[in-house]
Design a protein around this motif. Structure first.
Motif, mmCIF file in Angstrom:
data_model
loop_
_atom_site.group_PDB
_atom_site.id
_atom_site.type_symbol
_atom_site.label_atom_id
_atom_site.label_comp_id
_atom_site.label_asym_id
_atom_site.label_seq_id
_atom_site.Cartn_x
_atom_site.Cartn_y
_atom_site.Cartn_z
ATOM 1 N N ARG A 99 7.057 3.522 19.364
ATOM 2 C CA ARG A 99 6.795 3.020 18.218
ATOM 3 C C ARG A 99 5.918 3.742 17.354
ATOM 4 N NH1 ARG A 99 9.872 -0.564 14.412
ATOM 5 N NH2 ARG A 99 8.544 -0.673 12.096
ATOM 6 N N PRO A 100 6.410 5.216 16.035
ATOM 7 C CA PRO A 100 4.667 5.814 15.383
ATOM 8 C C PRO A 100 3.769 4.946 14.764
ATOM 9 C CG PRO A 100 6.864 6.006 14.357
ATOM 10 C CD PRO A 100 7.986 5.281 15.479
ATOM 11 N N GLU A 101 2.992 4.478 15.499
ATOM 12 C CA GLU A 101 2.527 3.896 14.369
ATOM 13 C C GLU A 101 1.368 4.224 14.801
ATOM 14 O OE1 GLU A 101 1.713 0.755 17.549
ATOM 15 O OE2 GLU A 101 3.312 -0.805 16.527
ATOM 16 N N GLU A 102 0.307 3.901 13.359
ATOM 17 C CA GLU A 102 -0.505 4.913 12.693
ATOM 18 C C GLU A 102 -1.849 5.190 13.429
ATOM 19 O OE1 GLU A 102 -2.340 6.512 9.541
ATOM 20 O OE2 GLU A 102 -0.658 5.177 9.276
ATOM 21 N N GLY A 103 -1.520 4.234 14.797
ATOM 22 C CA GLY A 103 -2.992 4.300 15.441
ATOM 23 C C GLY A 103 -2.495 5.805 16.289
ATOM 24 N N LEU A 105 -0.148 7.685 15.677
ATOM 25 C CA LEU A 105 -0.311 9.088 14.829
ATOM 26 C C LEU A 105 -1.552 10.125 14.840
ATOM 27 C CD1 LEU A 105 2.470 8.187 12.456
ATOM 28 C CD2 LEU A 105 2.762 10.114 13.671
ATOM 29 N N GLN A 106 -2.196 8.916 14.140
ATOM 30 C CA GLN A 106 -3.847 9.628 14.302
ATOM 31 C C GLN A 106 -3.978 10.307 15.321
ATOM 32 O OE1 GLN A 106 -5.749 9.985 11.944
ATOM 33 N NE2 GLN A 106 -4.803 8.609 10.363
ATOM 34 N N GLY A 107 -3.753 9.905 16.610
ATOM 35 C CA GLY A 107 -4.334 9.930 18.041
ATOM 36 C C GLY A 107 -3.897 11.686 18.225
ATOM 37 N N LEU A 108 -2.621 11.686 17.430
ATOM 38 C CA LEU A 108 -1.929 13.365 17.916
ATOM 39 C C LEU A 108 -1.939 13.985 17.193
ATOM 40 C CD1 LEU A 108 2.125 11.819 17.449
ATOM 41 C CD2 LEU A 108 0.541 12.316 19.033
ATOM 42 N N SER A 109 -3.400 14.067 16.393
ATOM 43 C CA SER A 109 -3.477 15.417 15.778
ATOM 44 C C SER A 109 -2.799 16.422 14.925
ATOM 45 C CB SER A 109 -4.616 16.228 16.035
ATOM 46 O OG SER A 109 -5.441 15.889 16.594
ATOM 47 N N ALA A 110 -1.620 15.520 14.273
ATOM 48 C CA ALA A 110 -0.482 15.948 13.737
ATOM 49 C C ALA A 110 -0.907 15.292 11.724
ATOM 50 C CB ALA A 110 0.596 15.625 13.969
ATOM 51 N N PRO A 111 -1.468 15.751 10.981
ATOM 52 C CA PRO A 111 -1.787 15.164 10.013
ATOM 53 C C PRO A 111 -0.684 15.520 8.740
ATOM 54 C CG PRO A 111 -2.607 17.283 10.012
ATOM 55 C CD PRO A 111 -2.296 16.892 11.284
ATOM 56 N N LYS A 112 0.631 16.331 9.469
ATOM 57 C CA LYS A 112 1.718 16.403 8.558
ATOM 58 C C LYS A 112 2.573 15.360 8.977
ATOM 59 C CE LYS A 112 1.644 21.683 8.314
ATOM 60 N NZ LYS A 112 2.400 23.098 8.417
ATOM 61 N N LEU A 113 2.175 14.829 9.293
ATOM 62 C CA LEU A 113 3.897 13.555 9.977
ATOM 63 C C LEU A 113 2.920 12.228 9.890
ATOM 64 C CD1 LEU A 113 4.153 13.707 13.937
ATOM 65 C CD2 LEU A 113 5.246 14.721 12.234
ATOM 66 N N GLU A 115 1.330 12.283 6.479
ATOM 67 C CA GLU A 115 1.875 12.780 4.876
ATOM 68 C C GLU A 115 3.527 12.544 4.901
ATOM 69 O OE1 GLU A 115 1.508 13.130 1.295
ATOM 70 O OE2 GLU A 115 0.184 13.394 2.629
ATOM 71 N N LEU A 116 3.943 13.108 5.843
ATOM 72 C CA LEU A 116 5.460 13.175 5.914
ATOM 73 C C LEU A 116 6.292 11.597 5.671
ATOM 74 C CD1 LEU A 116 8.539 14.043 6.221
ATOM 75 C CD2 LEU A 116 8.572 13.409 8.684
ATOM 76 N N ARG A 117 5.608 10.838 6.255
ATOM 77 C CA ARG A 117 5.439 9.168 6.940
ATOM 78 C C ARG A 117 5.740 8.904 5.022
ATOM 79 N NH1 ARG A 117 6.250 5.980 11.103
ATOM 80 N NH2 ARG A 117 5.364 4.044 9.614
ATOM 81 N N GLN A 118 4.108 8.972 4.580
ATOM 82 C CA GLN A 118 3.992 8.377 3.164
ATOM 83 C C GLN A 118 5.062 9.509 2.198
ATOM 84 O OE1 GLN A 118 1.823 6.106 2.511
ATOM 85 N NE2 GLN A 118 1.114 6.364 4.401
ATOM 86 N N LEU A 119 5.471 10.261 1.916
ATOM 87 C CA LEU A 119 6.694 11.481 1.361
ATOM 88 C C LEU A 119 8.543 9.690 1.796
ATOM 89 C CD1 LEU A 119 5.702 14.752 1.987
ATOM 90 C CD2 LEU A 119 5.173 13.272 -0.004
ATOM 91 N N VAL A 120 8.354 9.807 2.761
ATOM 92 C CA VAL A 120 9.793 9.137 3.020
ATOM 93 C C VAL A 120 9.597 7.432 2.732
ATOM 94 C CG1 VAL A 120 10.512 8.320 5.184
ATOM 95 C CG2 VAL A 120 10.166 10.846 5.236
ATOM 96 N N ARG A 121 8.498 6.790 2.551
ATOM 97 C CA ARG A 121 8.051 6.060 2.003
ATOM 98 C C ARG A 121 8.884 5.912 0.342
ATOM 99 N NH1 ARG A 121 3.777 4.839 4.954
ATOM 100 N NH2 ARG A 121 4.048 3.338 6.809
ATOM 101 N N TRP A 146 11.239 11.083 14.750
ATOM 102 C CA TRP A 146 10.567 10.314 15.071
ATOM 103 C C TRP A 146 9.683 9.772 14.804
ATOM 104 C CZ3 TRP A 146 4.889 10.182 16.866
ATOM 105 C CH2 TRP A 146 4.711 9.225 17.671
ATOM 106 N N ALA A 147 8.541 10.140 14.271
ATOM 107 C CA ALA A 147 7.899 10.121 12.576
ATOM 108 C C ALA A 147 8.174 8.747 11.176
ATOM 109 C CB ALA A 147 6.203 11.242 12.278
ATOM 110 N N VAL A 148 9.942 9.517 11.417
ATOM 111 C CA VAL A 148 10.290 7.927 10.281
ATOM 112 C C VAL A 148 10.878 7.638 11.029
ATOM 113 C CG1 VAL A 148 9.518 9.992 8.452
ATOM 114 C CG2 VAL A 148 11.271 9.879 9.196
ATOM 115 N N SER A 149 10.950 7.552 12.128
ATOM 116 C CA SER A 149 12.452 6.385 12.698
ATOM 117 C C SER A 149 12.256 5.074 11.677
ATOM 118 C CB SER A 149 12.423 7.470 13.995
ATOM 119 O OG SER A 149 11.685 6.453 14.932
ATOM 120 N N ASP A 150 11.041 4.077 12.508
ATOM 121 C CA ASP A 150 10.312 2.992 11.918
ATOM 122 C C ASP A 150 11.140 2.804 11.290
ATOM 123 O OD1 ASP A 150 8.904 4.573 11.671
ATOM 124 O OD2 ASP A 150 7.707 2.618 11.816
#
Length: 198
Positions: A99-103, A105-113, A115-121, A146-150
């Protein structure tokens, strides 16, 4: 001459003919800073890029030099998207089932993902709108999905792809569903969509 010969059998609408029928375009820039892990990987490529650029000012680059320059610039762009895209082969198998949980995502060094979650929300969930998301790279589209699938799953919503990886039938079906199905909210597309959707 060709235009004159085809005028009686071909209708062509040009931009100035349809601009007043289109909604106004809104561009919103969302600046996203690279992470501390991205910066050194990105900057490590700057000296060889600068060296090739300096060489090009003195003489034309050889084909091998030009290809090297393009490769380095492309790698910098990929790093800017996120280290997870650069390291996709090794990381994707370990995250795609999670599941693409915050922790995570943070560990992937991909801040665009993130931000994408925020935009999708905001755009998809709160405003109930549909989104077409373009990327040059299928890997980034897979990561974005994957980042917004949940978020989509938790709200009974769906997404699909329009890239060169899908067969023509699947691409057509995804376009139809994106247009007609209120639960089909995001279409992830590559450059193929630039022609196919237009």
């Amino acid at each position: 001459t060709i235009r004159d010969r085809l005028r009686h059998c071909m209708v062509r609408r040009v931009r100035q003919d349809v601009l007043d029928q289109l909604p106004s375009r809104t561009d919103t820039r969302v600046p996203i800073e690279m992470t501390e892990a991205q910066m050194p990987a990105h900057e490590e490529l700057t000296p060889p890029i600068a060296q090739l650029v300096q060489r090009s000012l003195k003489r034309p680059l050889t084909q091998a030099e030009f290809l090297k320059l393009m490769s380095l610039l492309t790698t910098q762009r990929i790093i800017s998207n996120g280290l997870v895209q650069l390291q996709f082969e090794s990381l994707w198998p370990t995250i795609r089932g999670r599941r693409p949980e915050e922790g995570v995502l943070q560990g992937l060094s991909a801040p665009k993902l993130i931000e994408l979650r925020q935009l999708v929300r905001q755009i998809v969930l709160e405003q109930g709108r549909k989104v077409v998301l373009f990327s040059q790279w299928r890997r980034m589209l897979s990561l974005a999905h994957w980042a917004v699938s949940d978020l989509l799953d938790d709200n009974g919503l769906r997404a699909g792809f329009f890239t060169g990886a899908e067969g023509q039938r699947r691409r057509t079906q995804n376009i139809v569903e994106f247009h007609d199905d209120p639960d089909f909210r995001i279409l992830f597309t590559s450059d193929a969509g630039g022609v196919g959707l237009n």
